[in-house]
Design a protein around this motif. Sequence first.
Motif, short mmCIF file in Angstrom:
data_model
loop_
_atom_site.label_atom_id
_atom_site.label_comp_id
_atom_site.label_asym_id
_atom_site.label_seq_id
_atom_site.Cartn_x
_atom_site.Cartn_y
_atom_site.Cartn_z
N PRO A 116 73.66 34.54 34.66
CA PRO A 116 75.11 34.31 34.56
C PRO A 116 75.46 32.85 34.82
CG PRO A 116 74.67 36.30 35.82
CD PRO A 116 73.34 35.63 35.60
N MET A 117 76.51 32.39 34.14
CA MET A 117 76.91 30.98 34.22
C MET A 117 77.49 30.61 35.58
SD MET A 117 76.29 29.32 31.35
CE MET A 117 77.51 28.02 31.18
N HIS A 118 78.05 31.58 36.30
CA HIS A 118 78.71 31.30 37.58
C HIS A 118 78.21 32.29 38.62
CE1 HIS A 118 82.00 30.75 40.51
NE2 HIS A 118 82.18 29.58 39.94
N PRO A 119 77.99 31.87 39.87
CA PRO A 119 77.42 32.77 40.87
C PRO A 119 78.39 33.80 41.42
CG PRO A 119 77.88 30.62 41.84
CD PRO A 119 78.14 30.49 40.36
N LYS A 120 79.71 33.65 41.14
CA LYS A 120 80.70 34.56 41.74
C LYS A 120 81.60 35.23 40.72
CE LYS A 120 81.17 31.55 45.83
NZ LYS A 120 82.14 30.75 46.64
N SER A 121 81.79 34.61 39.57
CA SER A 121 82.80 35.06 38.63
C SER A 121 82.18 35.65 37.36
CB SER A 121 83.70 33.87 38.25
OG SER A 121 84.64 34.22 37.26
N ASN A 122 82.70 36.82 36.92
CA ASN A 122 82.28 37.43 35.65
C ASN A 122 80.77 37.59 35.54
OD1 ASN A 122 84.90 35.60 35.01
ND2 ASN A 122 84.98 37.49 33.83
N LEU A 123 80.19 38.19 36.57
CA LEU A 123 78.74 38.34 36.61
C LEU A 123 78.23 39.35 35.59
CD1 LEU A 123 78.16 38.33 40.48
CD2 LEU A 123 77.89 36.44 38.87
N ASP A 124 79.11 40.25 35.12
CA ASP A 124 78.66 41.28 34.18
C ASP A 124 79.18 41.08 32.76
OD1 ASP A 124 81.31 41.77 34.68
OD2 ASP A 124 81.08 43.92 35.06
N ASN A 125 79.72 39.89 32.48
CA ASN A 125 80.18 39.61 31.11
C ASN A 125 80.02 38.12 30.80
OD1 ASN A 125 82.74 38.13 31.80
ND2 ASN A 125 83.28 40.10 32.72
N ASP A 126 80.36 37.73 29.57
CA ASP A 126 80.10 36.36 29.12
C ASP A 126 81.35 35.48 29.11
OD1 ASP A 126 81.53 37.29 26.95
OD2 ASP A 126 79.91 37.07 25.50
N LEU A 127 82.37 35.85 29.86
CA LEU A 127 83.62 35.08 29.81
C LEU A 127 83.55 33.74 30.54
CD1 LEU A 127 86.23 37.96 30.08
CD2 LEU A 127 85.80 36.47 28.12
#
Length: 650
Positions: A485-496
């Motif tokens: 995931p691109m961010h360690p806290k945000s939108n961990l289960d999608n590509d937003l």
Amino acid sequence: MKLIIPLLLFVAYTAYKTYLYASKLYRNLLDARRSGIPYIVAPVWPINRLWLALEPLLMPYLRKMPFIRDKPWLMVSSGDWIWQERYGAFEKLGDTFMIVTPRYNAIYTAEAEVINQITTRRNDFPKPIQVYGTLDLYGKNVVTSEGSEWRRHRKITSPPFTEKNNHLVWNESLYQASNMVTQWVGKDGKAGKTWDNISTDAMRLSLHVISRAGFNVRCLWPGVDDDDEQALKEGAMSTAIIPEGHEMSYVESMSTMLHRIIVVLICPDWLMKYFPSDFLKKARLAYFEWGRYMKEIYQSKFDALKKSAGTNADEKLDLMGAMISSSGLLDDDATKAPTGSGLSESEILGNSFVFMLAGHETAANTITHALYFLAMNPGTQQRLQKEIDDIFGGRPISEWNYDRDLNPLFGGLAGAIMNETLRVIPPVVIIPKSNFKSGDQKLTVGGKEVIVPDNTYIGLCAAGVQRNPKYWPHGPARSAEDGGPMHPKSNLDNDLEEFKPERWLLDPNAKPLEETSDDEKARKEAEAMGVNTAPDTANTLFRPPKGAYVPFSEGYRACLGRRFAQVEILATLAVIFSQYSVELGVEDWADDEEVEKMGEKERKDVWLKARTEAERKVRDCMGTIITLQLRKGKIPMRFAKRGEEKFMFA
């Protein structure tokens, strides 16, 4: 005995302050309980100036303390928490929640339905203009006013943003972007050099465009066309030329003042004047010099319009000329406020200043960030180049036409790239509103009616709502093999968190959402005041629900220059990618000679290292001062002629 009295006074003062703190916190807690909105309690007001100064020092220690580190208020108390946490905070606390503090209650929302209600109820939820008071540098303006005063400013400042002005923006953007590219690749067009100051050049381009469209003053590009004798004869401004009566060139005063705007806004004049700092002194000089230039331009336009009885179309084409023509000043003493509902000279100068301030960073940042993303996504870049080839058919830039060419760009992949860049990195991460002095207000939150207590600060969180999976097409997050995931806290289960312009192309036949009776009423009221209510996106692209996409805000206080910025961004991207490709610089891992000897796999490996580092900087090194942009480090890039790329991986 001598020490007892001061000690008693200190104890009494501390007790009094503690009482005020506790009583205010208790009253705010009671308001939060009756509101019906989920809330958390915080010991500090997150945007308190003292806290903002101390927070960077204290936060690392607070996050290590066992009895504090897991408290939810800690997550939302840093100065830039909206960007640091993004949608992650709302996933934990709810799409709309309240923070109870000893100063104010603050509601933060990443809920499109709530944002739409607030932006369409201008009188109930006005902008907290006290936050913007420092922007009155040259005079009151549309940003720093509210109520009837704001309506007067809006009536005059909205009409200048016309299609005629957009034609001017288009043509000047093509001219300035061509010169910017020449700056990068040289007059021979061979390119090959790595640049790490792309953002600085984009800022210069944007300032030049708004100078032309705002004041009809063309600025020449240093080292490219600043010695163009014909342009200088026609009134163009060169960085190298300082007119008589000035101590700084027009271009330098404009760029210096805006690049040091925070210093100019917060430092008193006496400090800038007498403090032994060349940085402060130059900022002060730029502030006064640009003010002098603006007054000279104003007087020149006023005289030309007065002489022609207001019929001089050339003088009314730019923003300042249009404001003078519409303000009633041509019938009044130009040194006084006009009668009726017009603007005074100082107000026209004040609005000219905020046009420059607000306009240049939004467009420049979006161009810069789009280049970052396209360099990290060569396959998307190649598809953009094919689209540009199809739209322009190989025509030289001198034959590009606003009426024929803009809409295909706006409604195709170029528009999707612009929109996705603004979705992932909005110019401002939070849009402030309030109900200060407007009393308790009702809202529908999560399908139920709640109360917003009087004197509540409200933050419309662009960085949150534009990542809320309820409103956006999305797929799974990036796999671990591709970096996770691109961010360690945000939108961990999608590509937003990822840059994917394709999400805007998923439904090209989508119809606009149906307008409710309340929406229709708000739209008609807004249009009556000159507010452009057209959607931010083309009808051939995905249309998010109202309130879900707010890079230019929404409703009555939406950005006046939205179309201006969109035209500039699209024209600039078209110029760059019609001839060149942009690639990540890899000098930290291999020089040009080493790259030339590499096979495709080795090149891809070194490019992946550069992409990983670029992604890290976009994720961790962005910050907000006025707008959101890269604050730490650089992302080096190089420009290659199409067909001569070294790292063009699909």
